[in-house]
Design an enzyme around this catalytic site. Structure first.
Site, PDB file in Angstrom:
ATOM      1  N   SER A  75      30.721  48.192  23.383  1.00  0.00           N
ATOM      2  CA  SER A  75      30.233  49.454  23.938  1.00  0.00           C
ATOM      3  C   SER A  75      31.251  50.026  24.926  1.00  0.00           C
ATOM      4  O   SER A  75      31.578  51.222  24.895  1.00  0.00           O
ATOM      5  CB  SER A  75      28.887  49.219  24.621  1.00  0.00           C
ATOM      6  N   SER A  76      31.768  49.157  25.793  1.00  0.00           N
ATOM      7  CA  SER A  76      32.712  49.626  26.810  1.00  0.00           C
ATOM      8  C   SER A  76      33.996  50.145  26.181  1.00  0.00           C
ATOM      9  O   SER A  76      34.541  51.160  26.614  1.00  0.00           O
ATOM     10  CB  SER A  76      33.078  48.487  27.763  1.00  0.00           C
ATOM     11  N   HIS A 125      21.482  37.677  37.323  1.00  0.00           N
ATOM     12  CA  HIS A 125      21.599  38.728  38.347  1.00  0.00           C
ATOM     13  C   HIS A 125      22.998  39.342  38.306  1.00  0.00           C
ATOM     14  O   HIS A 125      23.149  40.566  38.272  1.00  0.00           O
ATOM     15  CB  HIS A 125      21.316  38.143  39.735  1.00  0.00           C
ATOM     16  N   GLU A 134      38.339  44.061  36.197  1.00  0.00           N
ATOM     17  CA  GLU A 134      36.931  44.463  36.168  1.00  0.00           C
ATOM     18  C   GLU A 134      36.461  44.944  37.548  1.00  0.00           C
ATOM     19  O   GLU A 134      35.684  45.887  37.657  1.00  0.00           O
ATOM     20  CB  GLU A 134      36.075  43.280  35.686  1.00  0.00           C
ATOM     21  N   ASP A 190      31.948  68.905  24.867  1.00  0.00           N
ATOM     22  CA  ASP A 190      31.266  67.607  24.781  1.00  0.00           C
ATOM     23  C   ASP A 190      32.346  66.535  24.829  1.00  0.00           C
ATOM     24  O   ASP A 190      33.527  66.842  25.013  1.00  0.00           O
ATOM     25  CB  ASP A 190      30.450  67.500  23.472  1.00  0.00           C
ATOM     26  N   SER A 248      35.833  60.904  46.314  1.00  0.00           N
ATOM     27  CA  SER A 248      36.892  61.909  46.453  1.00  0.00           C
ATOM     28  C   SER A 248      36.397  63.322  46.161  1.00  0.00           C
ATOM     29  O   SER A 248      37.102  64.297  46.434  1.00  0.00           O
ATOM     30  CB  SER A 248      38.062  61.585  45.518  1.00  0.00           C
ATOM     31  N   THR A 289      45.191  51.121  48.306  1.00  0.00           N
ATOM     32  CA  THR A 289      43.802  51.280  48.741  1.00  0.00           C
ATOM     33  C   THR A 289      43.761  51.896  50.140  1.00  0.00           C
ATOM     34  O   THR A 289      42.944  52.774  50.428  1.00  0.00           O
ATOM     35  CB  THR A 289      43.070  49.918  48.735  1.00  0.00           C
ATOM     36  N   HIS A 348      39.625  40.339  37.259  1.00  0.00           N
ATOM     37  CA  HIS A 348      40.075  41.132  38.392  1.00  0.00           C
ATOM     38  C   HIS A 348      40.211  42.614  38.083  1.00  0.00           C
ATOM     39  O   HIS A 348      39.731  43.435  38.857  1.00  0.00           O
ATOM     40  CB  HIS A 348      41.316  40.575  39.076  1.00  0.00           C
ATOM     41  N   HIS A 360      44.328  34.770  42.266  1.00  0.00           N
ATOM     42  CA  HIS A 360      43.834  34.615  43.643  1.00  0.00           C
ATOM     43  C   HIS A 360      42.381  34.134  43.638  1.00  0.00           C
ATOM     44  O   HIS A 360      41.851  33.789  44.677  1.00  0.00           O
ATOM     45  CB  HIS A 360      44.017  35.901  44.474  1.00  0.00           C
ATOM     46  N   HIS A 361      41.755  34.141  42.453  1.00  0.00           N
ATOM     47  CA  HIS A 361      40.419  33.541  42.325  1.00  0.00           C
ATOM     48  C   HIS A 361      40.515  32.038  42.073  1.00  0.00           C
ATOM     49  O   HIS A 361      39.503  31.376  41.933  1.00  0.00           O
ATOM     50  CB  HIS A 361      39.656  34.193  41.169  1.00  0.00           C
ATOM     51  N   LYS A 421      44.267  55.559  50.050  1.00  0.00           N
ATOM     52  CA  LYS A 421      43.056  56.299  49.706  1.00  0.00           C
ATOM     53  C   LYS A 421      42.133  56.426  50.914  1.00  0.00           C
ATOM     54  O   LYS A 421      41.611  57.503  51.201  1.00  0.00           O
ATOM     55  CB  LYS A 421      42.325  55.619  48.542  1.00  0.00           C
ATOM     56  N   TRP A 478      28.344  34.160  36.555  1.00  0.00           N
ATOM     57  CA  TRP A 478      28.829  35.185  35.608  1.00  0.00           C
ATOM     58  C   TRP A 478      30.200  34.836  35.053  1.00  0.00           C
ATOM     59  O   TRP A 478      30.626  35.386  34.059  1.00  0.00           O
ATOM     60  CB  TRP A 478      28.849  36.567  36.266  1.00  0.00           C
ATOM     61  N   ARG A 529      28.192  28.514  48.051  1.00  0.00           N
ATOM     62  CA  ARG A 529      27.423  29.457  47.243  1.00  0.00           C
ATOM     63  C   ARG A 529      26.844  28.719  46.036  1.00  0.00           C
ATOM     64  O   ARG A 529      27.203  27.580  45.754  1.00  0.00           O
ATOM     65  CB  ARG A 529      28.305  30.624  46.797  1.00  0.00           C
ATOM     66  N   TYR A 538      38.190  46.529  39.666  1.00  0.00           N
ATOM     67  CA  TYR A 538      38.668  47.899  39.849  1.00  0.00           C
ATOM     68  C   TYR A 538      38.062  48.845  38.831  1.00  0.00           C
ATOM     69  O   TYR A 538      38.000  50.054  39.067  1.00  0.00           O
ATOM     70  CB  TYR A 538      40.198  47.920  39.860  1.00  0.00           C
TER      71      TYR A 538
END
Lengths: 38, 536
Positions: free
Chosen positions: B174-175, B82, B260, B111, B273, B333, B258, B307-308, B336, B147, B455, B262
């Site tokens: 790909s990314s 998931h 990722e 293009d 925006s 943040t 991390h 922090h994880h 924004k 994950w 979890r 953002y």
């Protein structure tokens, strides 16, 4: 627009630079850990 | 909002008749950014349904205490797939789809810079998706590590883990290719006069995101490559038995993981925006500060990874550093969020579906951000680590943040893509059902976490039963209400009221100067960049 030779050359330079950077990040991590492990 | 059209598009007739392939060959061989953008969006929607179905299996199992429907092993596989599918298969490709469709039109390019590489970037995704989903059927099942793929479990699992590793490699390639394409396009293909500080914010967010991807994806690729060699080639990077360190994997993973977050959030900021100014009929407040905030978020995201990992035994000074660094991200943040609110201040507001989703994003993402600040505090996080509070937090960021923003973008740009207006009534139904069921599904999870429910478990103690029932009802309601998107999009593609070139009268930018639907080829000659269409 995409057929402009100087723009195409610029595109290639940026892309090659970025690809080399990505490859360097990938390899530096593995090589660094490899050296640390042996 | 009424359709007004003042098209400055003096460009090209439609080149559809120029003999490009039709049928399936069109889609397999296409180098057109609009075709590729559409494929990314459809792919992400399919993966969204697959990942969503997996989440419903999880919620069905959790509906009551005890083991009901699936084994604990299969439950772990479902939550792993998931997450991997939603992050890499649904949300990221959705925003890449937006990027493909909109960036060339926003900057006046014909293009993407590397059109054939663009095709390859997309067509790498289906094999990766097949590898991931098919891994359920191999002996031992799919990866069941979550994950994060933490060792030692990821070293011990069966071949489903190898399939996940290869899938991550392919998705990473790909990314990276997609990101190189986007950076090159933005830096080198803008129409004359469009300086970087006059560029649409969506392009700015993608420019920073693409750099984050190029810098962080190789790190994930390195981590999973080392995992692979630990599994099959006798190395011991992460295996304690051979002198390696499993915590090292966590550092490497989160040094990717991390940024990722953002990578997903920044393009979402970009979409919002555009939507908020359009429906406030005011220019975006504080464009320059928005640009610097995007860059600051991107930069700081590389310095907060541990922090994880507060409970892995990192030194107290390390905990303090990561706590303060993480809190620092709240500053740009916050800039924004306040800029979006200030954009609406005294604006001529209307609340069509894109604006509703943007506002839903604004409220719920702010809640997710605030719970992020709670979790940033080391002392609190040690209590809440691996509880449902964390699950609630990141679903407020990922679903209400990224997904709601993706829906805002979908409804905002759908008239430009299809040439038709979507069904506004159904769109509003979609928003309100999503908003209500999302909160029913995820808000109680804060309470579950605070009460100590861990979890990643298929069973739980009796005292957590009530909130899990509520959460389950919300999840199923949210899941099924997403099918409305399919109905709305298919309806809009097939017909509906004709959309003008500028269907939203408050929208500005070169993309609104081309007809709706956007011709197959746009801006083959650089367009005139009018100050009225500038964002800066």
């Amino acid at each position: 627009m995409t057929s402009d030779p100087s723009r195409n050359q610029g595109n290639r330079r940026i892309a090659i630079g970025l690809a080399l950077f990505a490859a360097a990040v990938f390899l530096s991590y593995i090589i660094r850990q490899w050296m640390g492990n042996t | 909002m009424q359709a007004t059209s003042h098209t400055g598009y003096a460009g090209h007739h439609d080149h559809d008749s120029h003999g490009h392939p039709t049928g399936w060959k069109r889609w397999v061989t296409t180098t057109n950014h609009k075709d590729i953008g559409s494929m990314y969006l459809w792919f992400s929607f399919v993966m969204f349904l697959v990942g969503g179905a997996m989440s419903l299996i999880i919620r069905a199992e959790l509906f009551t205490p005890g083991l009901q429907y699936v084994s604990p092993e299969f439950y772990n596989q479902m939550l792993t797939l998931h997450a991997l599918i939603m992050v890499f298969g649904a949300i990221m490709p959705a925003f890449v789809g937006f990027a493909n469709w909109m960036i060339p039109m926003m900057i006046g390019a014909s293009d993407m810079a590397f059109a054939r590489m663009n095709n390859w970037s997309f067509w790498l995704l289906p094999p990766a998706a097949i590898l991931l989903t098919a891994s359920i059927f191999v002996p031992g099942g799919a990866a069941g590590t979550g994950w994060t793929l933490y060792p030692p479990l990821s070293i011990q699992m069966g071949m489903g883990m190898d399939m996940a590793i290869f899938a991550v490699h392919i998705l990473g390639m790909s990314s990276i290719m997609g990101s190189i394409n986007i950076v090159t396009t933005i830096l080198n293909m803008r129409t004359p006069g469009m300086t970087l500080m006059k560029m649409p914010l969506f392009c700015w967010t993608w420019l920073v995101t693409a750099f984050l991807l190029i810098a962080s994806m190789p790190i994930l690729a390195g981590a999973v490559t080392m995992l692979l060699t630990d599994r099959h080639f006798g190395t011991s990077f992460f295996s304690a038995a051979g002198g390696g360190d499993p915590v090292l994997f966590q550092h490497i993973f989160w040094f990717f993981g991390h940024p990722e977050v953002y990578i997903i959030a920044l393009p979402a900021f970009g979409v919002v925006s555009h939507v908020i100014p359009a429906f406030s009929r005011k220019p975006l407040f504080g464009y320059v500060s928005m640009v610097y905030a995007i860059a600051a978020i991107g930069l700081i995201s590389f310095f907060v990874w541990a922090h994880h990992m507060y409970v892995t035994g990192i030194p107290l000074t390390g905990q303090l550093y990561f706590m303060y660094a993480t809190m620092l991200i709240a500053v740009p943040t916050g800039v924004k969020v306040f800029n979006w609110v200030t954009t609406m201040w005294r604006g001529s507001l209307t609340f069509e579906t894109p604006m509703l989703f943007a506002l839903g994003f604004l409220v719920l993402f702010t809640i997710g951000g605030l719970t992020g600040l709670v979790l940033a505090m080391t002392a609190v996080d040690i209590q809440l680590q691996d509880t449902y509070y964390v699950v609630a937090h990141f679903h407020y960021v990922m679903v209400a943040g990224a997904l709601f923003s993706a829906y805002a973008g979908l409804y905002f740009w759908l008239p430009k893509w299809t040439g038709h207006m979507y069904n506004e009534t159904l769109g509003k139904w979609h928003f309100w059902l999503s908003m209500i069921f999302f909160n029913i599904a995820f808000f109680p999870q804060h309470f579950l976490g605070l009460a100590g429910m861990p979890r990643r478990i298929p069973d739980y103690a009796q005292q957590f039963a009530d909130f899990n029932v509520i959460s389950g009802i919300g999840a199923f309601g949210f899941g099924f209400s997403q099918l409305l998107v399919l109905v709305i999009v298919v309806q809009t593609v097939r017909g509906g009221a004709r959309a003008a070139s500028r269907p939203w009268d408050g929208a500005h930018g070169l993309e609104w100067t081309v007809p709706s639907p956007a011709p197959y080829h746009t801006f083959e000659d650089p367009p005139h960049f009018d100050q009225a269409e500038a964002h800066g």
